[in-house]
Design an enzyme around this catalytic site. Structure first.
Site, PDB file in Angstrom:
ATOM      1  N   HIS A 128       0.819  -1.224   0.000  1.00  0.00           N
ATOM      2  CA  HIS A 128       0.000   0.000   0.000  1.00  0.00           C
ATOM      3  C   HIS A 128       0.852   1.272   0.000  1.00  0.00           C
ATOM      4  O   HIS A 128       0.311   2.370  -0.157  1.00  0.00           O
ATOM      5  CB  HIS A 128      -0.921   0.038   1.221  1.00  0.00           C
ATOM      6  CG  HIS A 128      -1.967  -1.037   1.233  1.00  0.00           C
ATOM      7  ND1 HIS A 128      -2.847  -1.219   0.197  1.00  0.00           N
ATOM      8  CD2 HIS A 128      -2.258  -2.002   2.154  1.00  0.00           C
ATOM      9  CE1 HIS A 128      -3.654  -2.255   0.483  1.00  0.00           C
ATOM     10  NE2 HIS A 128      -3.303  -2.749   1.659  1.00  0.00           N
ATOM     11  N   ASP A 157      -3.908 -12.867   3.835  1.00  0.00           N
ATOM     12  CA  ASP A 157      -5.225 -12.432   4.312  1.00  0.00           C
ATOM     13  C   ASP A 157      -6.343 -12.839   3.356  1.00  0.00           C
ATOM     14  O   ASP A 157      -7.516 -12.556   3.603  1.00  0.00           O
ATOM     15  CB  ASP A 157      -5.249 -10.915   4.576  1.00  0.00           C
ATOM     16  CG  ASP A 157      -4.587 -10.096   3.496  1.00  0.00           C
ATOM     17  OD1 ASP A 157      -4.249 -10.649   2.434  1.00  0.00           O
ATOM     18  OD2 ASP A 157      -4.400  -8.880   3.722  1.00  0.00           O
TER      19      ASP A 157
HETATM   20 ZN   LIG Z   1      -3.911  -7.229   2.750  1.00  0.00          ZN
END
Ligand SMILES: [Zn+2]
Length: 307
Positions: free
Chosen positions: A127, A244
């Protein structure tokens, strides 16, 4: 026998996100314990990551951002760079080791010291944009690895990102660079709500609806990533390995099982064998259920190592 390297550094445990933060040091311990439980230690080459050097980081991140990030680290306690992203006294040094792990692993596979590598690092990276920390991420580790590979003379590097969240930072950094192919799968719509608009020709997003399970996931990867990799013929595959996407993960809603990570490791390895002399460098991104993370990452690493 081709060795597989496992790179990490104790400073990656010292990046202190505070109580109740999902991105916590126990994640790395869970992976390490699962490797031992599966009997994988004997198959891995354990290496300590050096710090990434400034010149390499400056190929990926705005120099002013690097200065601001280093300066943001407090001498005690925590400072929040956004609502999800804290830094503690060790965070800058941990981030340098995370990016350094991936760059060093790229050197290792290009030098033939080992064929594949897994970088068990935190903070994660995908990110982090060219000039912005975001979503637990400070430095974009996988983009630093790609920059290192290009600096070493490679002409075609693929980044495959199977984290459940879209890698907005990686796209921000590599978009428009024809030497890099960035393929991702991610839950949509979901944080960070990017990835499905207009994009550059070297970006291949595969958004997936909540509830997608292993069979549909594998089909999407084969249908979309497969032809793109065949056409691009990457000399090296870098992987943003986000666990995840497991069904037990508390931060998202895709439904992969542990066996799907074994499949991903084998599928990616086969494409690396076809075009890139088998070279794969993976870096840890997400994965927040400790048990699922350990099981998934060790299944993936076993596939990388061919055991
Ligand atoms: Zn993630």
């Amino acid at each position: 026998m081709h060795p597989t390297a496992y790179l990490t550094h104790p400073l990656c445990l010292a990046h202190d996100t505070g109580p109740n933060h999902p991105e916590r040091p126990e994640r790395l311990r869970a992976i390490r314990q699962a490797l031992a439980r599966r009997g994988l230690d004997a198959h891995l080459l354990f290496l300590e990551a050096p710090a990434a050097d400034r010149a390499l980081l400056a190929q990926v991140h705005d120099p002013a951002y690097l200065d601001a990030l280093a300066a943001s680290v407090p001498t005690r306690g925590r400072v929040w760079l956004d609502t999800d992203t804290p830094v503690s006294p060790a965070s800058w040094d941990a981030a340098l080791r995370g990016a350094g792990a991936v760059a060093t692993a790229v050197d290792g596979v290009l030098d033939g010291a080992y064929r594949r590598a897994f970088c068990a690092v935190r903070p994660p990276g995908h990110h982090a944009e060219r000039a912005r920390a975001m979503g637990f991420c400070l430095l974009n580790n996988i983009a630093v690895g790609a920059a290192r590979a290009l600096a070493r003379g490679l002409e075609r590097v693929a980044i495959l990102d199977f984290d459940v969240h879209h890698g907005n930072g990686t796209e921000d950094i590599v978009a428009g660079d024809p030497r890099i192919l960035y393929c991702s799968t991610f839950q949509h719509p979901w944080y960070p709500y990017s990835g499905t608009g207009r994009h550059a020709a070297n970006i291949l997003p595969v958004p997936l609806p909540a509830g997608t399970g292993g069979a549909a996931y594998r089909h999407a990867v084969e249908e979309h990533w497969g032809p793109a990799l065949e056409a691009f013929r990457p000399q090296l595959i870098l992987v943003s390995a986000g666990f995840d996407v497991h069904r037990a993960d508390p931060l998202a809603g895709l439904n992969l099982e542990t066996t799907d990570f074994r499949w991903l490791g084998e599928w990616i390895g086969a494409h690396a064998d076809a075009h890139g002399e088998g070279r794969v460098v993976a870096a840890l991104e997400g994965g927040y259920d400790l048990h699922a993370l350990g099981e998934s990452a060790s299944a993936y690493i076993a596939a990388l190592a061919g055991v």
